[in-house]
Design a protein around this motif. Structure first.
Motif, mmCIF file in Angstrom:
data_model
loop_
_atom_site.group_PDB
_atom_site.id
_atom_site.type_symbol
_atom_site.label_atom_id
_atom_site.label_comp_id
_atom_site.label_asym_id
_atom_site.label_seq_id
_atom_site.Cartn_x
_atom_site.Cartn_y
_atom_site.Cartn_z
ATOM 1 N N SER A 1 5.114 2.559 2.991
ATOM 2 C CA SER A 1 3.710 2.887 3.233
ATOM 3 C C SER A 1 3.470 3.268 4.685
ATOM 4 O O SER A 1 4.207 2.855 5.587
ATOM 5 C CB SER A 1 2.812 1.693 2.874
ATOM 6 N N HIS B 1 -0.063 3.451 7.130
ATOM 7 C CA HIS B 1 -1.499 3.306 7.340
ATOM 8 C C HIS B 1 -1.817 3.925 8.698
ATOM 9 O O HIS B 1 -1.198 3.561 9.700
ATOM 10 C CB HIS B 1 -1.914 1.831 7.328
ATOM 11 N N ASP C 1 -0.944 4.181 13.969
ATOM 12 C CA ASP C 1 -0.423 4.106 12.607
ATOM 13 C C ASP C 1 0.473 2.888 12.473
ATOM 14 O O ASP C 1 0.922 2.312 13.469
ATOM 15 C CB ASP C 1 0.314 5.392 12.205
ATOM 16 N N ILE C 2 0.704 2.488 11.233
ATOM 17 C CA ILE C 2 1.551 1.336 10.924
ATOM 18 C C ILE C 2 2.532 1.770 9.845
ATOM 19 O O ILE C 2 2.122 2.214 8.768
ATOM 20 C CB ILE C 2 0.723 0.139 10.431
ATOM 21 N N GLN D 1 4.351 -1.790 7.616
ATOM 22 C CA GLN D 1 3.867 -3.049 8.185
ATOM 23 C C GLN D 1 4.911 -3.720 9.080
ATOM 24 O O GLN D 1 4.929 -4.943 9.238
ATOM 25 C CB GLN D 1 3.418 -4.010 7.077
ATOM 26 N N THR E 1 4.135 -0.346 14.714
ATOM 27 C CA THR E 1 2.891 0.394 14.930
ATOM 28 C C THR E 1 3.034 1.275 16.160
ATOM 29 O O THR E 1 3.707 0.901 17.125
ATOM 30 C CB THR E 1 1.687 -0.559 15.106
ATOM 31 N N VAL F 1 1.997 -6.130 15.315
ATOM 32 C CA VAL F 1 1.871 -5.278 14.127
ATOM 33 C C VAL F 1 0.898 -5.900 13.127
ATOM 34 O O VAL F 1 0.043 -5.207 12.555
ATOM 35 C CB VAL F 1 3.249 -5.046 13.478
ATOM 36 N N ASP F 2 1.007 -7.208 12.924
ATOM 37 C CA ASP F 2 0.104 -7.892 11.985
ATOM 38 C C ASP F 2 -1.348 -7.767 12.424
ATOM 39 O O ASP F 2 -2.246 -7.603 11.589
ATOM 40 C CB ASP F 2 0.478 -9.374 11.876
ATOM 41 N N GLU G 1 -2.522 -4.281 11.647
ATOM 42 C CA GLU G 1 -2.715 -4.157 10.199
ATOM 43 C C GLU G 1 -4.024 -4.827 9.775
ATOM 44 O O GLU G 1 -4.762 -4.300 8.934
ATOM 45 C CB GLU G 1 -1.530 -4.784 9.464
ATOM 46 N N ARG G 2 -4.312 -5.971 10.365
ATOM 47 C CA ARG G 2 -5.571 -6.654 10.047
ATOM 48 C C ARG G 2 -6.765 -5.799 10.454
ATOM 49 O O ARG G 2 -7.748 -5.673 9.704
ATOM 50 C CB ARG G 2 -5.620 -8.009 10.763
ATOM 51 N N PHE H 1 -6.807 -2.568 10.744
ATOM 52 C CA PHE H 1 -6.873 -1.420 9.837
ATOM 53 C C PHE H 1 -7.577 -1.805 8.537
ATOM 54 O O PHE H 1 -8.450 -1.075 8.047
ATOM 55 C CB PHE H 1 -5.465 -0.898 9.543
ATOM 56 N N GLN H 2 -7.190 -2.937 7.966
ATOM 57 C CA GLN H 2 -7.767 -3.343 6.682
ATOM 58 C C GLN H 2 -9.269 -3.602 6.797
ATOM 59 O O GLN H 2 -10.040 -3.282 5.877
ATOM 60 C CB GLN H 2 -7.050 -4.591 6.152
#
Length: 262
Positions: A137, A139, A211-212, A215, A218, A243-244, A247-248, A250-251
């Motif tokens: 993936s 993101h 971008d990531i 996961q 980044t 990175v986490d 991602e958080r 981004f979500q």
């Protein structure tokens, strides 16, 4: 603890000093009897008090001991305690400085920087190689500096992005409204030709582009210090905590965005 004890006298030292205030000049044997301090300890106690200049001796046979004046003794004890507290303060200050430095976040060593302006050949190559590493993936958030870039410049990076993508991955793109205005609709058809799944959502504005990949890594665009419509490069980080966090972020933004293509 007595007040003299708080100023630094031991129990035996206080007993001896108080006894000398009553007896006046006295031998060690007499002081032991008057103070209740055992004979086996009396000389150690007397020597300690003399070393601290709280009592003095007379040149007699046997030696006699005399207490210094109470005001003098209190001043000397206070000076001793003050010096001890200053040393403790210095020690605690050093400990505090050490704690501060240990609590500061450690700069990530798992990072690299790619220098290159928007649409440059080196960045196209780096972006394509970066996308080739994705197996599951991607993101991505697209905002500044892409918002102010002409489509011809932006197109070169978009093509490198999808040329490097493997066909089986899914791509989630979150773009700003300004980027959407400068992007032709044919871009979305091109994206679907390259990857298995493309989802696109829109926000009125975003503050940073990144971008990531899977996961695990980044990349974040670094704004150009002199040209708002450009960047100076990107930084790639594979530290898991960083990175986490991206991602958080981004979500959270993804959940607020309006679907354009799902």
């Amino acid at each position: 603890m007595t007040e003299l004890g708080e100023l630094g006298l031991s129990s035996y030292e206080e007993k001896v000093y108080r006894a000398l205030l009553v007896t006046g000049a006295a031998t060690a044997t007499d002081i032991s009897a008057a103070s209740g301090v055992p004979k086996g300890r009396i000389y150690d106690v007397l020597n300690n008090l003399q070393a601290r200049q709280l009592i003095r001796t007379q040149s007699t046979e046997p030696t006699r001991y005399i207490a210094e004046q109470p005001d003098t003794v209190v001043d000397r004890l206070l000076a001793e305690r003050t010096a001890e507290l200053q040393q403790e303060w210095a020690r605690y200050r050093n400990v505090a400085n050490s704690v501060r430095s240990n609590l500061l976040p450690t700069l990530p060593t798992d990072a690299s920087i790619w220098l290159g302006t928007l649409g440059s050949e080196e960045m196209q190559t780096a972006l394509q190689e970066h996308m080739e590493t994705a197996t599951n993936s991607v993101h991505a958030i697209v905002g500044p500096p892409y918002e102010s870039a002409p489509w011809e410049t932006l197109k070169r990076e978009v093509e490198a992005f999808f040329d490097g993508a493997q066909s089986g991955i899914s791509v989630s793109l979150l773009i700003s409204e300004q980027v959407l205005e400068t992007t032709p609709k044919s871009l979305f058809d091109t994206a679907e030709e390259h990857v298995a799944e493309v989802r696109i959502r829109v926000l009125p504005e975003v503050s940073v582009s990144f971008d990531i990949i899977d996961q695990t890594v980044t990349t974040i665009d670094i704004p150009h210090p002199q040209r708002a419509i450009d960047r100076i490069g990107v930084v790639a980080v594979n530290d898991s905590d960083i990175v986490d966090e991206f991602e958080r972020q981004f979500q959270e933004l993804w959940s607020e965005a309006v679907p354009l293509r799902e």
